[in-house]
Scaffold this motif. Sequence first.
Motif, PDB file in Angstrom:
ATOM      1  N   ARG A  36      -7.647   4.379   0.792  1.00 17.17           N
ATOM      2  CA  ARG A  36      -7.828   3.231   1.112  1.00 17.17           C
ATOM      3  C   ARG A  36      -9.169   2.708   1.356  1.00 17.17           C
ATOM      4  N   THR A  79      -5.186  -7.163   4.958  1.00 18.23           N
ATOM      5  CA  THR A  79      -5.815  -8.206   4.043  1.00 18.23           C
ATOM      6  C   THR A  79      -5.677  -9.498   4.715  1.00 18.23           C
ATOM      7  N   ASP A  80      -6.229 -10.502   4.456  1.00 17.14           N
ATOM      8  CA  ASP A  80      -6.273 -11.790   4.879  1.00 17.14           C
ATOM      9  C   ASP A  80      -5.112 -12.362   4.449  1.00 17.14           C
ATOM     10  N   SER A  81      -4.434 -11.826   3.194  1.00 16.01           N
ATOM     11  CA  SER A  81      -3.150 -12.666   2.707  1.00 16.01           C
ATOM     12  C   SER A  81      -2.031 -11.918   3.417  1.00 16.01           C
ATOM     13  N   GLU A  82      -2.006 -10.751   3.786  1.00 13.21           N
ATOM     14  CA  GLU A  82      -1.070 -10.114   4.812  1.00 13.21           C
ATOM     15  C   GLU A  82      -0.984 -10.462   5.958  1.00 13.21           C
ATOM     16  N   ARG A  83      -2.290 -10.923   6.743  1.00 18.40           N
ATOM     17  CA  ARG A  83      -2.171 -11.492   7.881  1.00 18.40           C
ATOM     18  C   ARG A  83      -1.543 -13.038   8.154  1.00 18.40           C
ATOM     19  N   ARG A 133     -11.392  -0.116   3.445  1.00 19.23           N
ATOM     20  CA  ARG A 133     -11.483  -1.399   4.052  1.00 19.23           C
ATOM     21  C   ARG A 133     -13.229  -1.495   4.459  1.00 19.23           C
ATOM     22  N   ARG A 138       0.908  -1.316  -0.004  1.00 19.10           N
ATOM     23  CA  ARG A 138       0.078   0.042  -0.064  1.00 19.10           C
ATOM     24  C   ARG A 138       0.913   1.387  -0.112  1.00 19.10           C
TER      25      ARG A 138
END
Length: 360
Positions: free
Chosen positions: A146, A336-340, A148, A50
């Motif tokens: 951004r 995001t889910d992937s970042e988590r 969310r 980001r």
Amino acid sequence: MPLPLPRLRTVVLVTGAALLAKRAMRKRIQNSPLWPLPALENPVSGHSDRSPTTTRRLLITERTSPAEGVVRLRLEGSDLPAWQPGAHLDLLLPSGLVRQYSLCGDPSDRDTYTIATRLVEDGRGGSREVHTDFHEGMEVEVRAPRNRFPLAEAPAYLFVAGGIGITPILPMLRSVAASGAEWRLLYGGRSRASMPFLDEIEKLGAEGGRVTIVPADEAGHPDTAAALANTVEGTAVHCCGPEPLMDAVAAALPPGRTLHLERFTAATTSSTDSGPFEVELRRSGRTVRVAPDQSVLAAVREELRHVSYSCEQGFCGTCQQRVLEGEIDHRDELLTDSERDDSMLICVSRCRGERLVLDL
């Protein structure tokens, strides 16, 4: 012509000393816990897709007060990044604080961002700085929007807003009203005078009784259960406001409806619901202990003062760090889910076990 013997001796001695110093430094570096850098193939700590450090300066061309205690700012630039209803931007205050404000203007206007903020008397100072120091003709620094809290695709919508929580929802109302979708709004506040954008909202919902306004000084608290009971299956429920309002909506949500929340602060958690744990800073060769009432950020900065941070509420992403080992207790409102999967915001998130390993 050969050098005189004394001069030659001097050159040899200086060269020899330089070589010895170079070897000693190389050995010292190799023995350092920070050698080699980076210790990992692709260290990403403190960085994300980001690009949180990308900023631009905008001019305040209008300052108005759409309600008691609320300031609306029109920020102008040129060819600004596009945004969709529900998006917010980071406002970088002169004091160094960073605050997030929902965009409440027109997404089709690529030269203007509009935000609104309520003065929080007992807050951490961000809203007071905006209300006191921001005026027309002043330049401010922002980061690109951004989102969310995007507007979901659904056959019908129920919007629930409390006070300044109307700001991300207002562009959604304009969008669904223009599309002809079925929608309703439940909007609560302390009083009519304190509720921004009432005139425009009532005009949007003039036909069909779509809008229910509930000032607390006239009618008490909004009846969220009744509003939800009148929705059809498949309705998308978008809610923004104080924590008790969002808790009430979540508790009364009927089956077959989807709930979308926008919070002003990180979700409330108890400082005692997570015990102490250790955090290994792999690249630095250090380990810190995190107390139950202490953030990972605070503990890490006792050893590494250079670690970046800003909002300390799990919103801005400045303190995002890569996690190499351990189970993360995510408490942010950004990743995001992937970042988590392999990173965390160390200002609010914690460890579910006894140990984390960070790429620091």
